[in-house]
Design a protein around this motif. Sequence first.
Motif, PDB file in Angstrom:
ATOM      1  N   ILE A 368       0.840  -1.201   0.000  1.00  0.00           N
ATOM      2  CA  ILE A 368       0.000   0.000   0.000  1.00  0.00           C
ATOM      3  C   ILE A 368       0.875   1.252   0.000  1.00  0.00           C
ATOM      4  CG2 ILE A 368      -1.600   1.373   1.395  1.00  0.00           C
ATOM      5  CD1 ILE A 368      -2.954  -1.235   2.228  1.00  0.00           C
ATOM      6  N   PHE A 369       1.912   1.258   0.825  1.00  0.00           N
ATOM      7  CA  PHE A 369       2.788   2.427   0.900  1.00  0.00           C
ATOM      8  C   PHE A 369       3.603   2.587  -0.386  1.00  0.00           C
ATOM      9  CE2 PHE A 369       6.341   4.949   2.872  1.00  0.00           C
ATOM     10  CZ  PHE A 369       5.558   6.053   3.175  1.00  0.00           C
ATOM     11  N   THR A 370       3.971   1.458  -1.007  1.00  0.00           N
ATOM     12  CA  THR A 370       4.664   1.517  -2.303  1.00  0.00           C
ATOM     13  C   THR A 370       3.785   2.192  -3.348  1.00  0.00           C
ATOM     14  OG1 THR A 370       6.007  -0.456  -1.895  1.00  0.00           O
ATOM     15  CG2 THR A 370       5.605   0.124  -4.190  1.00  0.00           C
ATOM     16  N   TYR A 371       2.516   1.787  -3.426  1.00  0.00           N
ATOM     17  CA  TYR A 371       1.591   2.404  -4.384  1.00  0.00           C
ATOM     18  C   TYR A 371       1.372   3.881  -4.069  1.00  0.00           C
ATOM     19  CZ  TYR A 371       0.179  -1.761  -7.005  1.00  0.00           C
ATOM     20  OH  TYR A 371       0.161  -2.837  -7.845  1.00  0.00           O
ATOM     21  N   LEU A 372       1.390   4.250  -2.786  1.00  0.00           N
ATOM     22  CA  LEU A 372       1.227   5.654  -2.414  1.00  0.00           C
ATOM     23  C   LEU A 372       2.372   6.498  -2.978  1.00  0.00           C
ATOM     24  CD1 LEU A 372      -0.082   7.984  -0.829  1.00  0.00           C
ATOM     25  CD2 LEU A 372       1.200   7.205   1.188  1.00  0.00           C
ATOM     26  N   LEU A 373       3.613   6.036  -2.786  1.00  0.00           N
ATOM     27  CA  LEU A 373       4.760   6.786  -3.305  1.00  0.00           C
ATOM     28  C   LEU A 373       4.757   6.812  -4.831  1.00  0.00           C
ATOM     29  CD1 LEU A 373       7.525   5.572  -0.839  1.00  0.00           C
ATOM     30  CD2 LEU A 373       6.631   7.896  -1.049  1.00  0.00           C
ATOM     31  N   HIS A 374       4.383   5.691  -5.465  1.00  0.00           N
ATOM     32  CA  HIS A 374       4.302   5.660  -6.925  1.00  0.00           C
ATOM     33  C   HIS A 374       3.247   6.644  -7.431  1.00  0.00           C
ATOM     34  CE1 HIS A 374       6.247   1.426  -7.543  1.00  0.00           C
ATOM     35  NE2 HIS A 374       7.007   2.268  -6.873  1.00  0.00           N
ATOM     36  N   THR A 375       2.143   6.759  -6.713  1.00  0.00           N
ATOM     37  CA  THR A 375       1.084   7.680  -7.113  1.00  0.00           C
ATOM     38  C   THR A 375       1.538   9.124  -7.005  1.00  0.00           C
ATOM     39  OG1 THR A 375      -0.618   6.122  -6.413  1.00  0.00           O
ATOM     40  CG2 THR A 375      -1.276   8.423  -6.637  1.00  0.00           C
ATOM     41  N   LEU A 376       2.226   9.461  -5.917  1.00  0.00           N
ATOM     42  CA  LEU A 376       2.755  10.817  -5.775  1.00  0.00           C
ATOM     43  C   LEU A 376       3.720  11.119  -6.928  1.00  0.00           C
ATOM     44  CD1 LEU A 376       3.384  11.022  -1.925  1.00  0.00           C
ATOM     45  CD2 LEU A 376       1.810  12.448  -3.259  1.00  0.00           C
ATOM     46  N   GLY A 377       4.540  10.137  -7.275  1.00  0.00           N
ATOM     47  CA  GLY A 377       5.443  10.327  -8.400  1.00  0.00           C
ATOM     48  C   GLY A 377       4.696  10.563  -9.695  1.00  0.00           C
ATOM     49  N   GLU A 378       3.621   9.806  -9.922  1.00  0.00           N
ATOM     50  CA  GLU A 378       2.818   9.983 -11.133  1.00  0.00           C
ATOM     51  C   GLU A 378       2.201  11.375 -11.193  1.00  0.00           C
ATOM     52  OE1 GLU A 378      -0.955   7.895 -13.470  1.00  0.00           O
ATOM     53  OE2 GLU A 378      -0.469   7.325 -11.415  1.00  0.00           O
ATOM     54  N   LEU A 379       1.708  11.868 -10.056  1.00  0.00           N
ATOM     55  CA  LEU A 379       1.080  13.188 -10.027  1.00  0.00           C
ATOM     56  C   LEU A 379       2.089  14.306 -10.292  1.00  0.00           C
ATOM     57  CD1 LEU A 379      -1.399  12.759  -7.033  1.00  0.00           C
ATOM     58  CD2 LEU A 379      -1.992  13.203  -9.418  1.00  0.00           C
ATOM     59  N   PHE A 380       3.334  14.088  -9.920  1.00  0.00           N
ATOM     60  CA  PHE A 380       4.375  15.064 -10.230  1.00  0.00           C
ATOM     61  C   PHE A 380       4.719  15.048 -11.718  1.00  0.00           C
ATOM     62  CE2 PHE A 380       5.035  15.523  -5.775  1.00  0.00           C
ATOM     63  CZ  PHE A 380       5.836  16.635  -5.567  1.00  0.00           C
ATOM     64  N   LEU A 381       4.457  13.925 -12.392  1.00  0.00           N
ATOM     65  CA  LEU A 381       4.967  13.754 -13.750  1.00  0.00           C
ATOM     66  C   LEU A 381       3.907  13.730 -14.844  1.00  0.00           C
ATOM     67  CD1 LEU A 381       7.884  11.519 -14.813  1.00  0.00           C
ATOM     68  CD2 LEU A 381       5.688  11.114 -15.898  1.00  0.00           C
ATOM     69  N   SER A 382       2.881  12.900 -14.711  1.00  0.00           N
ATOM     70  CA  SER A 382       2.025  12.618 -15.860  1.00  0.00           C
ATOM     71  C   SER A 382       1.097  13.760 -16.273  1.00  0.00           C
ATOM     72  CB  SER A 382       1.210  11.342 -15.604  1.00  0.00           C
ATOM     73  OG  SER A 382       0.555  10.938 -16.780  1.00  0.00           O
ATOM     74  N   PRO A 383       0.263  14.323 -15.371  1.00  0.00           N
ATOM     75  CA  PRO A 383      -0.603  15.425 -15.835  1.00  0.00           C
ATOM     76  C   PRO A 383       0.199  16.637 -16.280  1.00  0.00           C
ATOM     77  CG  PRO A 383      -0.746  15.174 -13.448  1.00  0.00           C
ATOM     78  CD  PRO A 383       0.025  13.998 -13.964  1.00  0.00           C
ATOM     79  N   VAL A 384       1.348  16.841 -15.650  1.00  0.00           N
ATOM     80  CA  VAL A 384       2.227  17.942 -16.062  1.00  0.00           C
ATOM     81  C   VAL A 384       2.717  17.710 -17.490  1.00  0.00           C
ATOM     82  CG1 VAL A 384       4.437  19.068 -15.591  1.00  0.00           C
ATOM     83  CG2 VAL A 384       2.935  18.438 -13.698  1.00  0.00           C
ATOM     84  N   GLY A 385       3.002  16.452 -17.826  1.00  0.00           N
ATOM     85  CA  GLY A 385       3.468  16.130 -19.171  1.00  0.00           C
ATOM     86  C   GLY A 385       2.410  16.357 -20.225  1.00  0.00           C
ATOM     87  N   LEU A 386       1.169  15.944 -19.939  1.00  0.00           N
ATOM     88  CA  LEU A 386       0.085  16.170 -20.896  1.00  0.00           C
ATOM     89  C   LEU A 386      -0.101  17.649 -21.184  1.00  0.00           C
ATOM     90  CD1 LEU A 386      -2.605  13.651 -19.548  1.00  0.00           C
ATOM     91  CD2 LEU A 386      -1.301  13.444 -21.659  1.00  0.00           C
ATOM     92  N   SER A 387      -0.078  18.454 -20.127  1.00  0.00           N
ATOM     93  CA  SER A 387      -0.235  19.892 -20.292  1.00  0.00           C
ATOM     94  C   SER A 387       0.954  20.479 -21.051  1.00  0.00           C
ATOM     95  CB  SER A 387      -0.367  20.565 -18.916  1.00  0.00           C
ATOM     96  OG  SER A 387      -0.567  21.952 -19.051  1.00  0.00           O
ATOM     97  N   MET A 388       2.165  19.984 -20.760  1.00  0.00           N
ATOM     98  CA  MET A 388       3.372  20.471 -21.430  1.00  0.00           C
ATOM     99  C   MET A 388       3.288  20.258 -22.940  1.00  0.00           C
ATOM    100  SD  MET A 388       7.252  18.938 -21.235  1.00  0.00           S
ATOM    101  CE  MET A 388       6.696  17.437 -22.090  1.00  0.00           C
ATOM    102  N   VAL A 389       2.878  19.060 -23.356  1.00  0.00           N
ATOM    103  CA  VAL A 389       2.805  18.774 -24.791  1.00  0.00           C
ATOM    104  C   VAL A 389       1.783  19.673 -25.469  1.00  0.00           C
ATOM    105  CG1 VAL A 389       2.276  17.014 -26.519  1.00  0.00           C
ATOM    106  CG2 VAL A 389       3.578  16.395 -24.480  1.00  0.00           C
ATOM    107  N   SER A 390       0.625  19.863 -24.818  1.00  0.00           N
ATOM    108  CA  SER A 390      -0.419  20.698 -25.425  1.00  0.00           C
ATOM    109  C   SER A 390       0.024  22.148 -25.539  1.00  0.00           C
ATOM    110  CB  SER A 390      -1.721  20.598 -24.620  1.00  0.00           C
ATOM    111  OG  SER A 390      -1.605  21.283 -23.386  1.00  0.00           O
ATOM    112  N   LYS A 391       0.914  22.594 -24.646  1.00  0.00           N
ATOM    113  CA  LYS A 391       1.405  23.974 -24.687  1.00  0.00           C
ATOM    114  C   LYS A 391       2.531  24.167 -25.704  1.00  0.00           C
ATOM    115  CE  LYS A 391       0.605  25.108 -19.792  1.00  0.00           C
ATOM    116  NZ  LYS A 391       1.273  25.401 -18.510  1.00  0.00           N
TER     117      LYS A 391
END
Length: 458
Positions: A368-391
């Motif tokens: 559970i804690f592993t998935y929590l850290l992986h999720t925080l990492g995803e939130l730092f990276l993935s939505p930011v990337g989608l927005s970056m490409v569109s910009k």
Amino acid sequence: MAESGQAQHGKVRHPPGLYLLFFTELWERFSYYGMRALLTLYLTSALISGGLGYEKSTAMSIYGFFTGAVYFTPLAGGYLSDRFIGRRRAITIGGILMALGNFVLFAVTNTVGLYLGLALLIIGNGFFKPNISTLVGELYPNDEGRKDAAFTIFYMGINIGAFFAPLICGYLAEDLFKTSVDGVDHFGFRYGFLAAAIGMIIGQAIYNGLGNRYLGDIGKETVRTASISQGAGDVSKEPLTTKEKQRTAVIVIITCFVIFFWAGFEQAGSSLTLYADKFVDKHFFGWEVPTAWFQSLNPFFIVVLAPVLSGFWVKLASTKRGDLSIPVKMACGMILLGLGYMVLIVAVLQTGSDENNIVVQSNIMFIIFTYLLHTLGELFLSPVGLSMVSKLAPLKLASLLMGVWLASTGVANILGGYLAAFTQSLGYFEVFGIIGLLAILMGLVLLALSRKLVRMME
């Protein structure tokens, strides 16, 4: 329609088209993650138990190839939609093909059905995935501020679908349609695939039924015909400016880095699933949690944490120092992923890697804690990337570069499939350790390059 949604009473309002795309993507992700949650278990379960009886190393290679290929085909899908089909029509074509793919997995429970179903899913995703993300950006042609917030909302739609999919499809496969005959468990994997097909059909019904009303003419024309009709000439034939070339280079460079993130993150459906199935004590108040349900942890944490982190970015941006740059956020995301694997290594030290000689199972809190850290990492990276490409992407390459961004996940999934297969020979400790340390190292390298990349983006 696309420009509606100015601030009223201090609140940011978004065009209704965003929420239409939100629900369309929600049901598509329900379909994908519902099928994905069952795929490894379906491949490795014995024939008598309703599976296909593959060796685990072979199954994880198939899983890696499939989850990689679905992110390669957006390159072709993005190109075809930009030049010939149009984004709106491509989304419909992709949705129909994916619904058919899941239905084939339900109806034809043998190797032929497996490969035909996966092929339809791979091709359909190529048409669907790059174009729906690009449409979100097109809703905000002159409003970069709301675009970041819009992609956060859109990303929550992705993860609401991803949260419910393993719960529903996993329950159908491992609980509701599970029977025991002569001491042998028979699983209902095919009914989980049917639920995934139904989810895709619902999404397409919403999208095609309300598309003209809430999206207007956005995405109906190709880039070429749209630019000519607006009197701008054929932009598809115009050379890129120096700044456009620099920004395109930034997209490609960061895309190469995030391959290392997704190779570790996408172990969720392969090696992490198999580790949780055998080595984790899944009993909760006397009830055994279905293995597929662990894949709902990531989207659950995203839905809970995304608004918190989004608010943090807004607050940070209002300070004297300002918000973190895109490369810095992504570097932090990679480091968080690596730390998640460091937690999991502690569990492996307790359980070992030999499933035929398990002395003790690990506490459920480790994964559970592993998935929590992986999720925080995803939130730092993935939505930011989608927005970056569109910009940053030039108009003539918008869907194609979105496809390039998604293709990084494709390369990562194929790489991740090979890494997952090595857990059966090297062991979980060695593979999880390599992935974790490599993610941290690449995160530090990206951090060192961040200032140069920011200058190229400006």
